[in-house]
Design an enzyme around this catalytic site. Structure first.
Site, PDB file in Angstrom:
ATOM      1  N   GLU A  23     142.335  85.709   1.492  1.00  0.00           N
ATOM      2  CA  GLU A  23     142.278  84.730   1.185  1.00  0.00           C
ATOM      3  C   GLU A  23     143.171  84.823  -0.084  1.00  0.00           C
ATOM      4  O   GLU A  23     142.429  84.665  -1.117  1.00  0.00           O
ATOM      5  CB  GLU A  23     141.423  83.232   1.836  1.00  0.00           C
ATOM      6  CG  GLU A  23     142.344  81.793   2.056  1.00  0.00           C
ATOM      7  CD  GLU A  23     142.390  81.031   1.635  1.00  0.00           C
ATOM      8  OE1 GLU A  23     140.973  81.101   2.419  1.00  0.00           O
ATOM      9  OE2 GLU A  23     142.541  80.093   2.050  1.00  0.00           O
ATOM     10  N   ARG A  77     126.595  88.240   3.968  1.00  0.00           N
ATOM     11  CA  ARG A  77     127.288  88.029   2.425  1.00  0.00           C
ATOM     12  C   ARG A  77     126.679  88.609   1.718  1.00  0.00           C
ATOM     13  O   ARG A  77     125.782  88.396   1.341  1.00  0.00           O
ATOM     14  CB  ARG A  77     128.194  86.996   2.441  1.00  0.00           C
ATOM     15  CG  ARG A  77     127.362  85.547   1.884  1.00  0.00           C
ATOM     16  CD  ARG A  77     128.512  84.579   1.427  1.00  0.00           C
ATOM     17  NE  ARG A  77     129.454  84.466   2.514  1.00  0.00           N
ATOM     18  CZ  ARG A  77     130.814  84.478   2.465  1.00  0.00           C
ATOM     19  NH1 ARG A  77     131.429  84.427   0.984  1.00  0.00           N
ATOM     20  NH2 ARG A  77     132.006  83.908   2.459  1.00  0.00           N
ATOM     21  N   LYS A 105     135.019  81.507  -5.091  1.00  0.00           N
ATOM     22  CA  LYS A 105     136.151  81.623  -5.448  1.00  0.00           C
ATOM     23  C   LYS A 105     136.426  80.740  -6.240  1.00  0.00           C
ATOM     24  O   LYS A 105     136.648  80.244  -7.107  1.00  0.00           O
ATOM     25  CB  LYS A 105     136.894  82.318  -4.514  1.00  0.00           C
ATOM     26  CG  LYS A 105     137.583  83.769  -4.458  1.00  0.00           C
ATOM     27  CD  LYS A 105     138.813  84.042  -4.026  1.00  0.00           C
ATOM     28  CE  LYS A 105     138.058  84.073  -1.818  1.00  0.00           C
ATOM     29  NZ  LYS A 105     139.171  84.026  -0.981  1.00  0.00           N
TER      30      LYS A 105
END
Ligand code: ATP
Ligand code: MG
Length: 550
Positions: A34, A259, A269
């Protein structure tokens, strides 16, 4: 090196089976960031996994910007992401934007409506959340659940035409309000958002939800293996539902892996952006950031990052990886590549009183003691040199083998020197040492007369190049990597230490990105941002030693 990925990559096993069974002809993967921030080392894991998997089977990998959320996205991020993927050494086959598929996604939503599999709901977001039920209780059907297909089509078209305000209506998939999987209890697939989009401008005021958009994006591109992180495991049934009910001709399958989390760092982020916005760091590429651009600026190489990711493999369980493992790989990569030179980062002047004034001799120094192919260089030696301030102690403890009054040490590549006198300023600070040297002890001369226990580094004062050294500690200190929101208040106040010292004369033309091993100090990178003609800045990548064992 034998890596974990070659032994325990479950996704590879799946691919081999799929190819053998003829389910797929060509492996197609994608990396779908994204564009709402810069990439971090966690993304590198996903990038390596996707690109290397496709490469191994001669398939393709797309870079796809998952830009279905108009509010947080930015073209600056798009550019930085492309740059980082390339820098890591990968070439994408197709470059796509999910927003290019908005038209098709909309058509597929109309198809769902016509099939009686989607409806417009007038309930508020709160009402929808409150009626979803829990793990033990089924959800409650919306009063709007049984609208006719005609009415739903009309309302959905009016949503698209801008007939309603944000939040007034949503489109929901009609699946099963009693499903044990909460993600199947009529998830929202479109929302109204009168927002400008970086790619589609003001064309749309309804936007698809991620869980609906993502499987369609994969299917449209012909992705065969859609690899995502474990939090999406419970979304898989909905992913498959979307592909099936939207009647996509190509059928991607989703696989999940854990992850990456690293000790002493934040990785989301959102938090990294907070650090940037609050100016707690010098931008996304601050060397303390776990971003790809931060690691690059610090001095990490693509090879080291890729080797690290390969070692991580594809695991299914969460765990926090020791950041020292990442450091291990940059040491390994630079060990044979980086020239080994001397830098004094906190200088103390030494005058060698019995060395002839005005004389300079050139000493030979190997460029890399472990890699003879890197050859030799000449370094000057004269009456005034700099040594490291903490290589001297006036009142040393036992077993201190460096300089102190009356003691003798070896100067790397040069001579033995003996401390004869300590010069202090009015406040009593040591400002200079006066030493003598023994010409017999020249390095390489085969001198065996006596031994000394300490070897220290130095830089000759004549051509010494002034340089700034930046030493780093983790931004987040032990144990605080996962504290929820208030991490900004607990940042390590010592995460950056700046020192002014000297490097060897031969390094005066070093330029951004050049990497060195400074004897005893570790590996350093010439800072590409702040280095300028007449100003050399070095970032410490990593110290020389670690207790970490792979
Ligand atoms: P963040 O929470 O840091 O914003 P994200 O998952 O929202 O991460 P995306 O841009 O959506 O970021 O992620 C792009 C791809 O990278 C996704 O496939 C995602 O699964 C993967 N990814 C993101 N963070 C990690 C991580 N820490 N470890 C491994 N893969 C990751
Ligand atoms: Mg995300």
């Amino acid at each position: 090196m034998e890596t974990k990925s070659s032994s325990s990559n479950f996704i590879k096993t799946v691919v081999v089976e799929d190819l053998a069974a003829g389910r797929v002809k060509e492996v197609v993967t994608r990396f779908p960031p994204e564009p709402n921030g810069y990439l971090h080392i966690g993304h590198a894991k996903s990038i390596c996994l996707n690109f290397e998997l496709a490469d191994e089977f001669k398939g393709r990998t797309n870079l796809r910007f998952d830009d279905t959320n108009p509010v947080k996205e930015d073209a600056e991020y798009v550019e930085s992401i492309k740059n980082d993927v390339k820098w890591l050494g990968f070439e994408w086959d197709g470059l796509f934007f999910a927003s290019d598929y908005f038209g098709e996604m909309y058509e597929r939503a109309e198809l769902l409506i016509r099939k009686g599999l989607a409806y417009v709901d007038d309930q508020s977001a709160d009402e929808i959340r409150d009626t979803r039920g829990t793990l033990t209780e089924p959800g409650k059907a919306s009063p709007w659940r049984n609208r006719s297909a005609e009415e739903n089509l009309d309302l959905f078209r009016r949503m698209k035409e801008g007939g309603f305000k944000d939040g007034e209506k949503v489109l929901r998939a009609k699946i099963d309000m009693a499903s044990p999987n909460i993600n199947l209890r009529d998830p929202v697939i479109y929302r109204i958002l009168h927002a400008h989009h970086h790619n589609t401008g003001d064309e749309w005021c309804i936007y698809p939800m991620y869980a609906y958009a993502h499987p369609l994006e994969d299917a449209i591109e012909g992705v065969t293996h859609s690899i995502c992180t474990l939090e999406f495991e419970d979304q898989r049934p909905f992913y498959d539902w979307v592909v099936r009910e939207c009647e996509m001709p190509s059928v991607p399958r989703q696989y999940e892996f854990a992850r990456l989390n690293l000790t002493n760092t934040v990785m989301s982020k959102r938090k990294l952006k907070q650090l940037v916005d609050e100016k707690a760091v010098d931008g996304w590429d601050d060397p303390r950031m776990p971003t790809i651009s931060g690691l690059r600026r610090k001095g990490y190489t693509p090879e080291a990052i890729r080797a690290f990711c390969r070692e991580l493999g594809v695991n299914k369980s969460y765990g926090v990886v020791d950041e020292r493992m990442l450091e291990h790989f940059i040491r390994e990569d630079l060990k044979m590549k980086a020239p080994r030179t001397m830098a004094v980062i906190d200088p103390l002047k030494v005058v060698i009183t019995n060395y002839p004034e005005g004389q300079t001799e050139w000493l030979e120094a190997e460029n890399n003691s472990e890699n003879p192919e890197m050859g030799h260089r000449q370094i000057p030696f004269s009456r005034e040199i700099y040594i490291e301030r903490d290589d001297f102690m006036e009142n040393p403890p036992a077993k201190y083998f460096r300089l102190f009054p009356g003691n003798e040490v070896r100067l790397k590549h040069a001579y033995f020197i003996k401390c004869e006198e300590v010069v202090k300023d009015a406040e009593g600070n040591v400002v200079e040492l006066r030493c003598t040297y023994d010409p017999e002890t020249k390095s390489g001369s085969g001198f065996t007369g006596r031994k000394v226990k300490g070897t220290i580094h130095w830089v000759d004062s004549s051509g010494a190049v002034p340089a700034e050294f930046r030493l780093y500690e983790p931004l987040i200190t032990e144990g605080e990597e996962d504290d929820g929101g208030s991490f900004l208040e607990k940042l390590n106040p010592n995460s950056l230490q700046v020192l002014q010292g000297f490097v060897e004369p031969g390094m005066k033309d070093a330029s951004g990105g050049d990497k060195f091993q400074f004897f005893r100090h570790g590996y350093f990178n010439v800072d590409p941002k702040d280095t300028a003609p007449g100003r050399l800045v070095f970032n410490r990548i990593v110290s020389l030693k670690s207790s970490f064992e792979l």
